[in-house]
Design a protein around this motif. Structure first.
Motif, mmCIF file in Angstrom:
data_model
loop_
_atom_site.group_PDB
_atom_site.id
_atom_site.type_symbol
_atom_site.label_atom_id
_atom_site.label_comp_id
_atom_site.label_asym_id
_atom_site.label_seq_id
_atom_site.Cartn_x
_atom_site.Cartn_y
_atom_site.Cartn_z
ATOM 1 N N ASN A 71 43.279 20.953 24.413
ATOM 2 C CA ASN A 71 44.478 21.543 25.003
ATOM 3 C C ASN A 71 44.166 22.194 26.346
ATOM 4 O OD1 ASN A 71 47.237 21.648 23.564
ATOM 5 N ND2 ASN A 71 45.790 21.783 21.874
ATOM 6 N N PHE A 72 43.009 22.835 26.452
ATOM 7 C CA PHE A 72 42.629 23.465 27.723
ATOM 8 C C PHE A 72 42.459 22.408 28.809
ATOM 9 C CE2 PHE A 72 39.347 24.827 30.740
ATOM 10 C CZ PHE A 72 39.942 25.972 31.250
ATOM 11 N N ARG B 244 41.538 23.188 20.604
ATOM 12 C CA ARG B 244 41.779 24.146 21.695
ATOM 13 C C ARG B 244 41.142 23.661 22.991
ATOM 14 N NH1 ARG B 244 39.953 29.877 19.480
ATOM 15 N NH2 ARG B 244 38.461 28.555 18.484
ATOM 16 N N THR C 80 47.188 26.761 23.837
ATOM 17 C CA THR C 80 45.758 26.935 23.578
ATOM 18 C C THR C 80 45.486 28.338 23.051
ATOM 19 O OG1 THR C 80 45.235 25.371 25.351
ATOM 20 C CG2 THR C 80 43.459 26.807 24.604
#
Length: 437
Positions: free
Chosen positions: A152-153, A149, A308
């Motif tokens: 992805n951020f 995550r 995300t």
């Protein structure tokens, strides 16, 4: 055979302690800058096509020059950072980035296509260093449970760049004057020379400004202290050094390299030929198409943020299965549709492909321990798919006289991503290192 285990330590240099905020901000900024330079390519392709009267296969060498650099430099970047650390690798990458940007000025002055390709190659050598460093660095700076995550951020800012670059590039690079090849050839030699010189010179300002900004970023990385991530090895192997043959025994890494090769090829095909596709399939102007390319970038960015969020509830591999399936269908719509619906199909593909790179990357290096840097290099090397597969799209377009048929290439690519996410994503238990990722 006994496998090495490792743990991660973070050197707490003065002013850093356990505070990862400043390192995260600085490293995340890199995702924006390499996203910006990549997403100027959809502007450069139709622009250079006009300046040098190129066919689609010849324009694909813009992408070839960029992504072949990843193949050439990824392993040297990985070895460099194993010896000197992530921070040194980032600074070297930024130096290549700045030098390549400044080289656009003499390339424009000489009006030689090969010099533009050379400048792009040098920029991409720097990007290979940056991506080899930044992707694993982000996954390690924080809770291992949220590594995918977090990546992805950070990659979402790559999406922000994908939105901004075509709009800014369209405004400052594309002149809005679109002559056919026959009209250009019909000009008086002096008028034609002046016109082509003006068109070539339009890239100078944007790349000069970009080079100056990258120089400022180099200074920031040089003066700010960053935590140095080290892998402490505890091994009974007779050979403690990582080797390519050894780490490719991790089946999930090997398939991540394959999946990333095809994914990056698909992304480059979709985004780099966007303006060329939109002007042909939907009959709109280049400037109008640049706005739709910006919309595709916005969709890419929103897809990253949405992905995300969704990964809090859906496993990354399951999200990849869903998104890859949707994109195969949208590729067929782009191939066989007519008018603006085909452009909207590409925008939709941009949304659904947005999480694929960071998800494949983070799943691919999961459990590699002290081999993480070299594993990262191999996945970055697979970005060479962005050099080779667009050549296939350009060849099909020239052969059939219809660029839409070329989008069979990304359709096949998304099928490979689907196969990886459905069958080969999971680390083998005996290779999994729970101390990392």
């Amino acid at each position: 055979m006994n496998h090495a285990t490792s743990k991660v330590t973070v050197s707490k240099k003065s002013g850093t302690g356990n505070n990862y905020l400043i390192p995260l901000i600085l490293v995340t900024s890199l995702f924006f800058f390499w996203g910006f330079i990549h997403n100027l390519d959809p502007i450069l392709i139709p622009h250079l096509k006009k300046v040098f009267t190129l066919n689609d296969l010849e324009t694909a060498f813009v992408d070839f020059s960029v992504f072949i650099a990843y193949f050439v430099m990824a392993l040297p970047a990985g070895y460099f950072m194993r010896r000197y650390g992530y921070k040194s690798g980032i600074i070297v990458g930024l130096l290549f980035f700045a030098i390549g940007s400044f080289l656009f000025i003499p390339a424009a002055n000489t009006q030689q296509y090969i010099f533009f390709l050379g400048a792009l190659f040098i920029i991409a050598c720097g990007l290979a260093f940056l991506e080899t460093a930044a992707n694993p660095y982000i996954t390690i700076l924080g809770d291992p449970e949220t590594a995918t995550r977090r990546l992805n951020f950070s990659q979402s800012f790559n999406g922000l760049a994908a939105f901004m670059a075509p709009i800014i590039g369209g405004k400052f690079i594309l002149s809005g004057t679109e002559y056919t090849e026959a009209q250009i050839n019909a000009m008086l030699p002096a008028d034609r020379q002046i016109y082509l010189a003006q068109e070539a010179a339009s890239v100078k300002g944007p790349y000069l400004v970009l080079g100056i900004i990258i120089c400022i970023i180099i200074v920031l990385f040089a003066v700010v202290k960053l935590p140095d991530i080290k892998h402490e090895e505890e091994s009974t192997d007779s050979n403690n050094g990582a080797s390519i043959s050894k780490i490719l025994k991790h089946k999930h890494l090997k398939w991540a390299v394959i999946a990333q090769f095809f994914y990056v090829g698909a992304q480059v095909c979709i985004l780099s030929f966007f303006i060329r596709f939109a002007t042909t399939a939907a009959g709109i102007s280049q400037l109008q198409a640049s706005w739709y390319a910006g919309a595709a970038g916005l969709a890419f960015m929103l897809g990253r943020f949405a992905g995300t969020f969704f990964m809090q509830f859906i496993a990354p591999n399951k999200l990849l299965i869903l998104y890859a399936s949707i994109n195969v269908g949208l590729c067929f719509l782009a191939i066989f549709g007519t008018g603006m619906i085909t452009v909207y199909a590409l925008i939709g593909i941009s949304f659904f492909m947005s999480v694929m790179f960071p998800s494949i990357f983070s799943m691919g290096i999961s459990g590699l321990g002290h081999d993480t840097k070299l594993g990262s290099s191999l996945i970055v090397m697979s970005i060479v798919g962005g050099a080779l597969l667009p050549l296939g799209l350009g060849y099909i377009s020239d052969l059939t006289g219809n660029i839409q048929y070329g989008y069979a290439v990304p359709a096949v690519c998304f099928l490979v991503v689907l196969l990886y996410a459905a069958k080969y994503w999971q680390p083998q238990q005996n290779h999994t290192n729970n101390n990392l990722l």
